[in-house]
Write a protein that holds these residues in place. Sequence first.
Motif, PDB file in Angstrom:
ATOM      1  N   ASN A 114      40.381   2.834  42.704  1.00 13.62           N
ATOM      2  CA  ASN A 114      39.585   3.400  41.612  1.00 13.62           C
ATOM      3  C   ASN A 114      39.756   4.912  41.609  1.00 13.62           C
ATOM      4  OD1 ASN A 114      37.443   4.572  43.387  1.00 13.62           O
ATOM      5  ND2 ASN A 114      36.971   2.418  43.799  1.00 13.62           N
ATOM      6  N   ALA A 115      39.209   5.552  40.580  1.00  6.94           N
ATOM      7  CA  ALA A 115      39.364   6.999  40.471  1.00  6.94           C
ATOM      8  C   ALA A 115      38.169   7.596  39.754  1.00  6.94           C
ATOM      9  CB  ALA A 115      40.653   7.342  39.713  1.00  6.94           C
ATOM     10  N   PHE A 116      37.867   8.854  40.102  1.00  7.36           N
ATOM     11  CA  PHE A 116      36.829   9.633  39.428  1.00  7.36           C
ATOM     12  C   PHE A 116      37.413  10.974  39.045  1.00  7.36           C
ATOM     13  CE2 PHE A 116      33.313  12.766  39.577  1.00  7.36           C
ATOM     14  CZ  PHE A 116      32.575  12.270  38.505  1.00  7.36           C
ATOM     15  N   ALA A 117      37.263  11.335  37.766  1.00  4.79           N
ATOM     16  CA  ALA A 117      37.740  12.625  37.267  1.00  4.79           C
ATOM     17  C   ALA A 117      36.571  13.581  37.134  1.00  4.79           C
ATOM     18  CB  ALA A 117      38.448  12.443  35.924  1.00  4.79           C
ATOM     19  N   ALA A 118      36.552  14.619  37.950  1.00  6.29           N
ATOM     20  CA  ALA A 118      35.512  15.653  37.893  1.00  6.29           C
ATOM     21  C   ALA A 118      36.063  16.809  37.072  1.00  6.29           C
ATOM     22  CB  ALA A 118      35.135  16.111  39.295  1.00  6.29           C
ATOM     23  N   MET A 119      35.862  16.718  35.759  1.00  5.40           N
ATOM     24  CA  MET A 119      36.482  17.654  34.827  1.00  5.40           C
ATOM     25  C   MET A 119      35.447  18.185  33.838  1.00  5.40           C
ATOM     26  SD  MET A 119      39.628  17.355  35.937  1.00  5.40           S
ATOM     27  CE  MET A 119      40.579  18.246  34.720  1.00  5.40           C
ATOM     28  N   ARG A 120      35.766  19.293  33.236  1.00  2.57           N
ATOM     29  CA  ARG A 120      35.029  19.829  32.115  1.00  2.57           C
ATOM     30  C   ARG A 120      35.995  20.674  31.281  1.00  2.57           C
ATOM     31  NH1 ARG A 120      33.704  25.074  32.999  1.00  2.57           N
ATOM     32  NH2 ARG A 120      32.064  25.078  31.393  1.00  2.57           N
ATOM     33  N   PRO A 121      35.819  20.756  29.956  1.00  8.59           N
ATOM     34  CA  PRO A 121      34.715  20.206  29.162  1.00  8.59           C
ATOM     35  C   PRO A 121      34.717  18.686  29.141  1.00  8.59           C
ATOM     36  CG  PRO A 121      36.486  20.966  27.727  1.00  8.59           C
ATOM     37  CD  PRO A 121      36.835  21.435  29.107  1.00  8.59           C
ATOM     38  N   PRO A 122      33.535  18.098  28.885  1.00 13.62           N
ATOM     39  CA  PRO A 122      33.448  16.641  28.753  1.00 13.62           C
ATOM     40  C   PRO A 122      34.118  16.176  27.460  1.00 13.62           C
ATOM     41  CG  PRO A 122      31.345  17.663  28.227  1.00 13.62           C
ATOM     42  CD  PRO A 122      32.249  18.767  28.701  1.00 13.62           C
ATOM     43  N   GLY A 123      34.051  14.862  27.155  1.00 11.36           N
ATOM     44  CA  GLY A 123      34.823  14.377  26.029  1.00 11.36           C
ATOM     45  C   GLY A 123      34.167  13.409  25.077  1.00 11.36           C
ATOM     46  N   HIS A 124      33.036  12.788  25.460  1.00 10.18           N
ATOM     47  CA  HIS A 124      32.617  11.605  24.721  1.00 10.18           C
ATOM     48  C   HIS A 124      31.970  11.885  23.370  1.00 10.18           C
ATOM     49  CE1 HIS A 124      28.153  11.059  26.083  1.00 10.18           C
ATOM     50  NE2 HIS A 124      28.473  12.338  26.086  1.00 10.18           N
ATOM     51  N   HIS A 125      31.763  13.156  23.016  1.00 11.81           N
ATOM     52  CA  HIS A 125      31.246  13.481  21.679  1.00 11.81           C
ATOM     53  C   HIS A 125      32.347  13.880  20.693  1.00 11.81           C
ATOM     54  CE1 HIS A 125      27.123  13.070  22.821  1.00 11.81           C
ATOM     55  NE2 HIS A 125      27.124  14.106  23.647  1.00 11.81           N
ATOM     56  N   ALA A 126      33.566  14.090  21.154  1.00 13.27           N
ATOM     57  CA  ALA A 126      34.632  14.560  20.275  1.00 13.27           C
ATOM     58  C   ALA A 126      35.092  13.426  19.361  1.00 13.27           C
ATOM     59  CB  ALA A 126      35.805  15.075  21.094  1.00 13.27           C
ATOM     60  N   GLU A 127      34.896  13.604  18.061  1.00 18.94           N
ATOM     61  CA  GLU A 127      35.326  12.608  17.084  1.00 18.94           C
ATOM     62  C   GLU A 127      36.771  12.890  16.655  1.00 18.94           C
ATOM     63  OE1 GLU A 127      32.284  12.707  14.052  1.00 18.94           O
ATOM     64  OE2 GLU A 127      30.910  11.508  15.295  1.00 18.94           O
ATOM     65  N   LYS A 128      37.296  12.077  15.746  1.00 24.22           N
ATOM     66  CA  LYS A 128      38.725  12.161  15.411  1.00 24.22           C
ATOM     67  C   LYS A 128      39.153  13.561  15.021  1.00 24.22           C
ATOM     68  CE  LYS A 128      39.279   7.322  14.101  1.00 24.22           C
ATOM     69  NZ  LYS A 128      39.501   6.355  12.991  1.00 24.22           N
ATOM     70  N   GLN A 129      38.381  14.218  14.177  1.00 28.92           N
ATOM     71  CA  GLN A 129      38.748  15.563  13.759  1.00 28.92           C
ATOM     72  C   GLN A 129      37.587  16.546  13.909  1.00 28.92           C
ATOM     73  OE1 GLN A 129      41.653  16.137  10.518  1.00 28.92           O
ATOM     74  NE2 GLN A 129      41.210  14.033   9.902  1.00 28.92           N
TER      75      GLN A 129
END
Length: 313
Positions: A114-129
Amino acid sequence: MTTALITHTDCLQHVTPSGHPERVDRLMAIYAALDALGDDGLIRVDAPMGTDADILRVHPQAHIDAITAAAPDSGSRALDADTHMSAGSLTAAYRGVGAMTKAVDMVLGGEVQNAFAAMRPPGHHAEKQTPMGFCLFGNIAIAAKHALDVHGLSRVAVVDFDVHHGNGTQDLLWDEDRALFISSHQMPLYPGSGAAHETGASGNILNVPLAAHSGGAELRDVYERVILPALNDYKPELVLISAGFDAHRNDPLANLNWDEADFVWATQALYDVADTHAQGRVVSTLEGGYDLDALAASTRAHLEVLIKRGTHG
């Protein structure tokens, strides 16, 4: 087998304005907490740069062009009231994309369990455009499409337990019938989406709104009644987790009452699904979490589960 911890110090160069909740100190607090874990059962990996080809699986070229054009040479630029770019933000965002494709490659290639990515900026709000909610690219949706298109999987599940609805992931996977997206989130709350009637083009979206001030008991109830049965019916070949820790009772941006034990429980429950259907293959990425102590403790607790399950099953 082992767990990959994927990160990069370029993410510290994504600098937001003073007082902004999504700040460099978040990653510094996480680094301090995870350094205390040592390296037993853990492989530390520098995130590579993602590519435009990776991003184009979910975003159009116009979005890449707009983000690139918005990147300032110095100082800070506001894309909206919440979302900002500094001189280092574009590189950090591409590292976030690369972290997720690298994580999928390592897990599906059998290098790690398994893997964990400790990154920023986050991503789950970015829509297509539309960059929004601190996010520039839809990292976890990119990971899902990478697993499907590059590795040839047929069923990928994305589970988001961030306190805010993953509207971007929903938008990017709305028409993707090879992916199941499940989000539990406080409602009403930013960004205002995530109602139960939002089900995707082929019934591939499951939203589970939670009332403000609900806690661990309500979490377990909706997982056991709704989320886990849906996942087990779906039989995913890979489980991806949007691991936002802002449902913690101490978080300043929301009003759920989870604690570290609740994140442990949720991680274990999702891992049980992965063990049953996906050969224990899990990729997780950091999303929200804005109280530094709660974020650090919850991230460490989440990763400890991944390490234990990756090493011992």
